[in-house]
Design a protein around this motif. Structure first.
Motif, mmCIF file in Angstrom:
data_model
loop_
_atom_site.group_PDB
_atom_site.id
_atom_site.type_symbol
_atom_site.label_atom_id
_atom_site.label_comp_id
_atom_site.label_asym_id
_atom_site.label_seq_id
_atom_site.Cartn_x
_atom_site.Cartn_y
_atom_site.Cartn_z
ATOM 1 N N GLY A 124 0.987 -1.193 -0.367
ATOM 2 C CA GLY A 124 -0.131 -0.455 0.299
ATOM 3 C C GLY A 124 1.061 1.118 -0.209
ATOM 4 N N LEU A 125 -0.109 2.333 -0.407
ATOM 5 C CA LEU A 125 0.771 3.619 -0.258
ATOM 6 C C LEU A 125 0.002 4.374 -0.407
ATOM 7 C CD1 LEU A 125 3.003 5.397 -0.977
ATOM 8 C CD2 LEU A 125 2.985 5.601 -3.323
ATOM 9 N N VAL A 126 -0.414 4.828 1.031
ATOM 10 C CA VAL A 126 -1.178 5.993 1.136
ATOM 11 C C VAL A 126 -0.890 6.984 1.407
ATOM 12 C CG1 VAL A 126 -2.974 6.898 2.737
ATOM 13 C CG2 VAL A 126 -2.924 3.885 1.966
ATOM 14 N N VAL A 127 -0.723 8.263 0.562
ATOM 15 C CA VAL A 127 -0.767 9.767 1.001
ATOM 16 C C VAL A 127 -1.798 10.488 2.106
ATOM 17 C CG1 VAL A 127 -0.773 12.230 -0.070
ATOM 18 C CG2 VAL A 127 -0.184 9.571 -1.263
ATOM 19 N N VAL A 128 -1.515 10.845 3.227
ATOM 20 C CA VAL A 128 -1.648 11.358 4.396
ATOM 21 C C VAL A 128 -1.636 12.923 4.355
ATOM 22 C CG1 VAL A 128 -2.767 11.794 6.836
ATOM 23 C CG2 VAL A 128 -1.579 9.614 5.230
ATOM 24 N N ALA A 145 -1.262 12.314 -6.566
ATOM 25 C CA ALA A 145 -1.322 10.145 -5.830
ATOM 26 C C ALA A 145 -1.549 9.562 -6.821
ATOM 27 C CB ALA A 145 -2.360 10.793 -5.175
ATOM 28 N N ALA A 146 -2.430 10.381 -7.438
ATOM 29 C CA ALA A 146 -2.659 9.101 -9.242
ATOM 30 C C ALA A 146 -2.056 8.802 -9.880
ATOM 31 C CB ALA A 146 -4.496 9.809 -9.602
ATOM 32 N N ALA A 147 -1.201 9.174 -10.629
ATOM 33 C CA ALA A 147 -0.533 9.084 -11.959
ATOM 34 C C ALA A 147 0.318 8.386 -11.025
ATOM 35 C CB ALA A 147 0.738 10.568 -12.238
ATOM 36 N N SER A 148 1.329 8.100 -9.661
ATOM 37 C CA SER A 148 2.125 7.416 -9.545
ATOM 38 C C SER A 148 1.864 6.217 -9.060
ATOM 39 C CB SER A 148 3.017 8.177 -8.124
ATOM 40 O OG SER A 148 2.416 8.006 -7.180
ATOM 41 N N GLY A 149 0.296 5.796 -8.857
ATOM 42 C CA GLY A 149 -0.145 4.948 -8.803
ATOM 43 C C GLY A 149 -0.582 4.396 -7.115
ATOM 44 N N ALA A 150 -0.859 5.744 -6.184
ATOM 45 C CA ALA A 150 -0.522 5.201 -4.845
ATOM 46 C C ALA A 150 -2.061 5.006 -4.308
ATOM 47 C CB ALA A 150 -0.890 6.982 -3.738
ATOM 48 N N THR A 151 -2.581 4.257 -3.212
ATOM 49 C CA THR A 151 -3.893 3.440 -2.917
ATOM 50 C C THR A 151 -4.581 4.176 -2.513
ATOM 51 O OG1 THR A 151 -2.250 1.705 -2.084
ATOM 52 C CG2 THR A 151 -4.306 1.456 -0.852
ATOM 53 N N ALA A 152 -4.181 5.216 -2.448
ATOM 54 C CA ALA A 152 -5.748 6.026 -2.057
ATOM 55 C C ALA A 152 -5.037 7.457 -1.120
ATOM 56 C CB ALA A 152 -6.607 5.603 -0.214
ATOM 57 N N VAL A 153 -5.985 8.745 -1.171
ATOM 58 C CA VAL A 153 -5.727 9.253 -0.947
ATOM 59 C C VAL A 153 -6.514 10.512 0.681
ATOM 60 C CG1 VAL A 153 -5.419 12.519 -0.628
ATOM 61 C CG2 VAL A 153 -4.534 10.419 -2.508
#
Length: 272
Positions: A124-128, A145-153
């Motif tokens: 997972g890679l979540v941005v907080v 976040a969307a471009a780098s494949g993050a899981t959620a914000v």
């Protein structure tokens, strides 16, 4: 155009539907109704392409904008999305910009499930976001976040409303490609840690370079307020803090720039 499946023409700004749409320019009404506005050709198309739930698409009948959307009209098999031809006055009533675009949509908020947050397991890679107040910064971070494949914000307390029209515009449609939710970080971050995630903060006082940190695991990246950084309460949940090394002369990076650097460093490591 009249052969298309359209609702009746609305001319007056006193129409009850128009009044209800215009109220969504205010946060209290967005929160109460669970809806928000999308203005402009690009955002409406992005939402339709992503299959985002829309209550209505509203367009200036006097313009030729519908020609760009003919393939979408009536394509919603559930029939949930209604298409309304309206007057320019109605368009203006429902826009906060000085020169409104000839089309907008009324969209439903969509709360991500726990699977979106925790379903990626060890990857997972979540941005907080902790108190990030500028709509442009939040929108840019969602795009990165969307471009780098993050899981959620995740938007914590004090962060600007995700559904503010300015924030929505600044996402450029990326909102439809990465789960975004508002949450109490004092509850969510311990939950993430209990599930094995590493909570990583960013700080100018940190000793560890972001390029030496191992992002190839379940990571929740926390970014703080533009001026004050992470709040004291949230910083206590961080397992580690990293810094972006700068060989040139600058006091610091804008929070959106910093988030972009870290997200793409995480992507680089994960692709290796």
């Amino acid at each position: 155009m009249r052969s298309l499946n359209l609702e009746s023409y609305i001319e007056s700004i006193s129409n009850p539907k128009v009044k209800a749409w215009a109220k969504l320019l205010e946060r209290k009404h967005r929160d109460r109704e669970g809806k928000f506005l999308l203005e402009g050709v690009h955002l409406v198309k992005e939402a339709l392409e992503a299959g985002w739930p829309l209550e209505a698409v509203v367009f200036d009948e006097g313009s030729d904008v519908l020609e760009q959307f003919e393939t979408y009209v009536g394509s919603d098999e559930s029939g949930r999305t209604r298409w309304y031809p309206v007057s320019p006055e109605v368009i203006s009533k429902c826009s906060e910009t000085g020169t409104p675009q000839p089309i907008f949509a009324v969209a439903f908020k969509r709360q991500p499930s726990e699977v979106a947050l925790f379903g990626a397991g060890e990857r997972g890679l979540v941005v907080v976001l902790d108190g990030v107040q500028d709509p442009g910064n939040v929108g840019t971070i969602v795009r990165s976040a969307a471009a780098s494949g993050a899981t959620a914000v995740v938007l914590g307390k004090g962060t600007v409303d995700m559904y503010n029209p300015k924030t929505i515009r600044s996402t450029m449609g990326a909102l439809f490609h990465v789960p975004v939710l508002e949450a109490d970080l004092s509850l969510l971050l311990p939950q993430a840690a209990n599930r094995g995630a590493a909570v990583v903060g960013t700080s100018l006082q940190a000793a560890q370079s972001c390029y030496d940190y191992d992002f190839r695991r379940d990571v929740w990246l926390v970014f703080g307020n533009e001026g004050a950084g992470m709040s004291e309460a949230v910083s206590t949940f961080a397992h580690a803090n990293v810094i972006i090394p700068m060989t040139g002369r600058a006091e610091s990076l804008n929070v959106a720039m910093a988030a972009t650097v870290l997200l793409f460093e995480a992507q680089r490591q994960r692709m290796g």
